[in-house]
Structure formats: structure tokens, C-alpha cells
Motif scaffolding. Structure first.
Motif, short mmCIF file in Angstrom:
data_model
loop_
_atom_site.label_atom_id
_atom_site.label_comp_id
_atom_site.label_asym_id
_atom_site.label_seq_id
_atom_site.Cartn_x
_atom_site.Cartn_y
_atom_site.Cartn_z
N THR A 407 0.85 -1.19 0.00
CA THR A 407 0.00 0.00 0.00
C THR A 407 0.88 1.24 0.00
O THR A 407 1.92 1.27 0.66
CB THR A 407 -0.92 0.02 1.24
N PHE A 408 0.44 2.23 -0.75
CA PHE A 408 1.14 3.51 -0.80
C PHE A 408 0.24 4.57 -0.16
O PHE A 408 -0.87 4.83 -0.63
CB PHE A 408 1.46 3.89 -2.25
N TYR A 409 0.72 5.17 0.93
CA TYR A 409 0.01 6.24 1.61
C TYR A 409 0.73 7.56 1.35
O TYR A 409 1.97 7.61 1.33
CB TYR A 409 -0.04 6.00 3.12
N MET A 410 -0.05 8.62 1.18
CA MET A 410 0.53 9.93 0.95
C MET A 410 -0.35 10.98 1.61
O MET A 410 -1.57 10.88 1.61
CB MET A 410 0.66 10.22 -0.55
N LYS A 411 0.28 12.00 2.17
CA LYS A 411 -0.43 13.13 2.75
C LYS A 411 0.39 14.39 2.47
O LYS A 411 1.60 14.32 2.22
CB LYS A 411 -0.62 12.95 4.25
N GLY A 412 -0.29 15.53 2.50
CA GLY A 412 0.42 16.77 2.21
C GLY A 412 -0.48 17.97 2.35
O GLY A 412 -1.62 17.89 2.85
N ALA A 413 0.02 19.11 1.88
CA ALA A 413 -0.73 20.36 1.95
C ALA A 413 -1.94 20.29 1.03
O ALA A 413 -1.92 19.63 -0.01
CB ALA A 413 0.17 21.53 1.58
N ASP A 414 -3.00 21.01 1.42
CA ASP A 414 -4.24 20.94 0.64
C ASP A 414 -4.05 21.46 -0.79
O ASP A 414 -4.64 20.93 -1.73
CB ASP A 414 -5.34 21.73 1.35
#
Length: 433
Positions: A407-414
Motif C-alpha cells: 500500500t502507498f500512503y501519501m499526505k500533504g498540503a491541501d
């Protein structure tokens, strides 16, 4: 100093840099892999190695170097060095012990190069008084010249000129500065004793009146005002949102999902082959993403707790039997604290713990989570994409140990994630505001 070996098997350690950059969060540092693999610290004295380091500079967030180690048999190992392998001067080792080689000393250290002489602070009122004093002094010179010209430049005219300056010097308000300094001392004393702002410390008595001139207060989301304490308040998933009043629904969904997986004796994998997952599956997958996509490291401490219980014993005094109840019951509990370079990530991981999914272990190659029923899932870290100011996002590729699912998870600025995630009217409205 370049770290060569630490007490941790994976070569990790935590340092505090609050005396260097003012940040109270612990920073993760790693030892050089070649020297960390040595059996003991004494083996470091038998190493033939060299360190190539860049020239001294002020930047404390970047470092480029190379460590070369030779075993004397024409076998050479080279390891690249970055800021993650360093421990700057004026930083404190927060966990374990570490051994390293000193690279910069004296004025070449980062802390010494970033040290500058403190400038004296002066308020706008003092600047205005100085400007007014200069104008009044020029007026004194002008009036003295006018009177001298009326008398005539004869004889010892310069003595009369000095006399006129002394006579007109009373128009310069010298006592005004004394009165202002006394007033500032009173302001400082009243600010420190103000019950509306307890704990306030006045470090400079020369600029308290400047608080009345403040029109705009600019600050980032963490730092002095927030004391680096962040709390997760609301989760929005496009069509539905969960606030503090409805977090029990998130907890119930996580518990139901993990307990159903354990009853079916299947790996904890909520990814379905269906093109569209249910809202509950999306919610639980969102909690998993927040619990796994970060750079947080848990620190587990065993705390001994004594429980009060009654055990009967007998003591005889003066032929009378006295019954005494005492307790010797003791138990140990586990206390988990989180360390990361950003308080935002700590707030997210603490929130996932509050809803039932706890991060209990992490190293360079794996992460371990614990569900509501005590079931544990191990994820191998295949690749980590750290957050940078250019990308404004971070990501991690994980493989579940039980199912082998990647699984590839990613988060960041809106502003960056808007073009990556599914379109949402709510997100588009928030970004464009």
C-alpha cells in the motif's frame, strides 16, 4: 560530530536541539551503517577510516559528507553522510548513548557560527523623542545665531553664543526621558502582575508601550503561541465529517473492523477489490493512513504501579493480638510517548491511538500497530518519501507482513493534494478561500 555507533541495534538515537534552533521536539539521528555493524565500541579503535566533510557553514539543516572505512585488505566501504548522521554542538542526546567522531570544533561549529551579538531594542517612542530632541537642538542653535546676529559679531562673540545656547537649552525636555523610563518600569510591573495573562515575563523594560501599537500579529501554526501542543479536532472525508462530539462513531467503526477481521482469522487488510468501498471501510482506511504515514517514533516506558490490597498479618503486643492489614501488590503498565520533528504528526498519531489504533513500535524497516483487541499488524517499510518544502507532501510504501499487500500512503498540503485526490466541493471551497 558524526555518529558512528549507538546503543540501539538499528543505530538510531534521539537528540534535543532546543538550545540550537528553539524546537523542543526530539530529532531522529542515525549512526553510520558500516560502524554500527561492529560488535562493540572498542572495535572502533581498530577501524581505519576517514571522514570527508563540507566546509563549515551556518546552515544547521543540511550536511554533505562521506565516510570511508578500510579493513587493510584493499576492501573499502563508503557511506554517504547527511544531517541525519550528525549531532551538532549544543544539542543533547535524549536517549541511550552514542559514539562519534568530532568534525568541527571552536568557531567552526554551527552553534558558534550562528551566534551574533544581541542588538539593543528600542521602541518607536524613543525614536520619536530622539528625533524631537535633534530638532529642538537645531532650533536652539538657530535662536542663538539670531540673537548673536542682532548683537553683532564683535569682541568675544563666541562666548555670547555659548551663553545663548545654555539659555535656550531648557526647551529640550531632558526630564521627559526620565519620566518615560519610570513609566515603562511601572508598565512592566503591571504586565507581570496582570491576572488576565498569568505567567507573563517582561524581558525588556524599554519597549512595553509598543504593545499598544500592534496592528498585525503574524505567526505560524506552531511555536511560541501554541507551545508546540497540537490537538486533532475534526476529520472531514468530503461527504461526512467527524468532530469531537462524534469521535465515538470513529472508535466504534475501527473496533468493529478489526474485531471482525480477527474473528475471520484474516490479515488486517481493509482494501477491497470492489471499485467503490463503503463509508466505514473508507473511514477505517483513513485512520490507518494517519497511523502509518508519518515520521513518528514511539518510545515505550514500563511504569511500575502499586495497587492497594489487603493482606492479613498478626502482631502480638502485651499479650494482645493486633491484626494489621498491609499490601505488597505491584504491577507494571506500559506508557507510550511519541517523538517527531513536527507536533502535527504527533497530534495525528495520538488521535489514532484514542480511536483504537496505536503505533507501538517503529524502526528503519518496519512499523507495528496494535488494534482495539490487542491484535498486532507489522508493516515493512519499502520506501519512505520524506516531506520537503518543494514537494509539500510525504509518502510511504508499506507491505503488510501477514497478507503481503503493498500500500502507498501519501499526505500533504491541501494546495498540492487537491489535484491528486478525488474531487470534493468542500475541499475545493476550502483551498480557494
Amino acid at each position: 560530530m558524526v555518529l558512528l555507533k549507538t546503543t540501539e541495534k538499528n543505530g538510531s538515537c534521539f537528540v534535543r536541539t532546543d538550545q540550537l534552533d528553539g524546537e523542543t521536539d526530539w530529532k531522529l539521528r542515525m549512526a553510520v551503517p558500516s560502524t554500527q555493524a561492529l560488535p562493540s565500541d572498542q572495535s572502533l579503535f581498530n577501524v581505519r577510516g576517514s571522514v570527508f566533510a563540507e566546509k563549515p557553514k551556518k546552515d544547521i539543516y543540511h550536511f554533505i559528507g562521506r565516510f570511508t572505512m578500510s579493513d587493510g585488505r584493499e576492501n573499502t566501504k563508503e557511506d554517504p553522510l547527511s544531517v541525519d548522521n550528525t549531532m551538532w554542538a549544543n544539542t543533547v542526546l535524549a536517549s541511550g548513548t552514542a559514539t562519534g567522531v568530532v568534525v568541527y570544533t571552536g568557531r567552526e561549529t554551527r552553534s558558534s557560527m550562528n551566534t551574533s551579538s544581541p542588538r539593543s531594542k528600542i521602541g518607536l517612542v524613543d525614536l520619536e523623542i530622539n528625533r524631537l530632541t535633534k530638532l529642538l537642538f537645531l532650533a536652539t542653535i538657530l535662536f542663538s545665531l539670531i540673537l548673536l546676529s542682532l548683537k553683532g559679531f564683535t569682541g568675544v562673540w563666541f562666548i555670547y553664543f555659548i551663553r545663548y545656547i545654555i539659555l535656550f537649552s531648557y526647551i529640550i525636555p531632558i526630564s521627559l526621558r526620565v519620566n518615560l523610563d519610570m513609566g515603562k518600569m511601572v508598565y512592566s510591573w503591571m504586565i507581570q502582575r496582570d491576572r488576565a495573562i498569568p505567567g507573563t515575563v517582561v524581558r525588556s523594560s524599554t519597549i512595553p508601550e509598543e504593545l499598544g501599537r500592534v496592528e498585525y500579529l503574524l505567526t505560524d501554526k506552531t511555536g511560541t503561541l501554541t507551545q508546540n501542543e497540537m490537538v486533532f479536532r475534526k476529520l472531514h472525508m468530503g461527504s461526512v465529517s467527524f468532530s469531537q462530539d462524534s469521535m465515538t462513531e470513529v472508535t466504534a467503526a475501527v473496533r468493529q473492523a478489526f474485531l471482525s477481521d480477527s474473528d475471520q482469522k484474516q490479515p488486517s487488510s481493509l482494501t477491497s477489490s470492489r471499485p467503490r468501498r463503503s463509508q466505514r471501510e473508507q473511514l477505517v482506511e483513513c485512520v490507518k493512513a494517519l497511523a502509518l504515514c508519518h515520521n513518528v517514533t514511539p518510545v515505550v516506558e514500563e511504569v511500575e504501579e502499586r495497587e492497594e490490597g489487603e493482606e492479613e498479618g498478626e502482631v502480638k503486643m502485651d499479650d494482645e493480638e493486633v491484626v494489621i492489614f498491609h499490601s505488597n501488590t505491584a504491577s507494571t503498565s506500559r506508557k507510550i510517548s511519541y517523538q517527531a520533528s513536527s507536533p502535527d504528526e504527533i497530534a495525528l498519531v495520538k488521535w489514532t491511538e484514542s480511536v483504537g489504533l496505536t503505533l507501538i513500535d517503529r524502526d528503519l524497516s518496519s512499523m507495528t500497530t496494535e488494534g482495539p483487541g490487542g491484535e498486532r499488524d507489522i508493516y515493512h517499510i519499502l520506501q519512505l518519501f520524506p516531506f520537503t518544502s518543494e514537494r509539500k507532501r510525504m509518502g510511504v510504501i508499506l507491505r503488510h507482513k501477514g497478507s503481503g499487500e503493498i500500500t502507498f500512503y501519501m499526505k500533504g498540503a491541501d494546495a498540492v493534494m487537491t489535484s491528486i485526490v478525488h474531487y470534493s466541493d468542500w475541499l475545493d471551497e476550502e483551498v480557494n478561500v
